[in-house]
Design an enzyme around this catalytic site. Structure first.
Site, PDB file in Angstrom:
ATOM      1  N   ALA A   8      -0.050  -5.181   0.522  1.00 24.94           N
ATOM      2  CA  ALA A   8       0.733  -5.003  -0.703  1.00 24.94           C
ATOM      3  C   ALA A   8       1.251  -3.584  -0.871  1.00 24.94           C
ATOM      4  O   ALA A   8       0.576  -2.616  -0.545  1.00 24.94           O
ATOM      5  CB  ALA A   8      -0.129  -5.371  -1.913  1.00 24.94           C
ATOM      6  N   CYS A   9       2.467  -3.512  -1.400  1.00 23.88           N
ATOM      7  CA  CYS A   9       3.015  -2.239  -1.877  1.00 23.88           C
ATOM      8  C   CYS A   9       3.679  -2.533  -3.215  1.00 23.88           C
ATOM      9  O   CYS A   9       3.641  -3.661  -3.695  1.00 23.88           O
ATOM     10  CB  CYS A   9       3.987  -1.620  -0.873  1.00 23.88           C
ATOM     11  N   GLY A  10       4.271  -1.543  -3.822  1.00 25.33           N
ATOM     12  CA  GLY A  10       4.847  -1.712  -5.148  1.00 25.33           C
ATOM     13  C   GLY A  10       5.863  -2.835  -5.232  1.00 25.33           C
ATOM     14  O   GLY A  10       5.862  -3.623  -6.169  1.00 25.33           O
ATOM     15  N   VAL A  41       2.191  -5.654  -5.336  1.00 27.10           N
ATOM     16  CA  VAL A  41       0.916  -5.351  -5.991  1.00 27.10           C
ATOM     17  C   VAL A  41       0.724  -6.249  -7.211  1.00 27.10           C
ATOM     18  O   VAL A  41      -0.377  -6.723  -7.472  1.00 27.10           O
ATOM     19  CB  VAL A  41       0.845  -3.852  -6.385  1.00 27.10           C
TER      20      VAL A  41
END
Length: 93
Positions: A8-10, A41
């Site tokens: 996950a990232c933003g 996220v």
């Protein structure tokens, strides 16, 4: 048992793509039975009951029932080998 790894990232697009590709390569090279899901996220909570590991490039302040590994080293190169080993150690449990 097949493991589910969340990457996950933003936004679920930019940095997570780099990490996602690296984690998928590590899984194949080490013959680990796992699937990798690239997500935002904000979507992590949807996988709380089914995930085994979260690898993320952002700061996560929520406690989850699975290990959370910070993957910024995939972007900086600093401590990358240690991060890869940490991911492998979790997946081999």
């Amino acid at each position: 048992m097949k493991k589910r790894v969340l990457v996950a990232c933003g936004t679920g697009i930019a940095t997570s793509t780099i990490v996602n590709d690296a984690v998928e390569t590590m899984i194949k090279e080490n013959k680990i039975d796992a699937e990798v899901l690239q997500i935002k996220v904000s979507d992590i909570s949807s996988y709380v009951d089914t995930a085994h590991l979260l690898v993320t490039t952002t700061i996560v302040k929520t406690d989850y029932p699975f290990p959370v590994i910070n993957a910024r080293s995939f972007l900086t190169g600093i401590g990358l080998d240690e991060t890869k080993q940490e991911i492998l150690d979790e997946l081999k449990k």
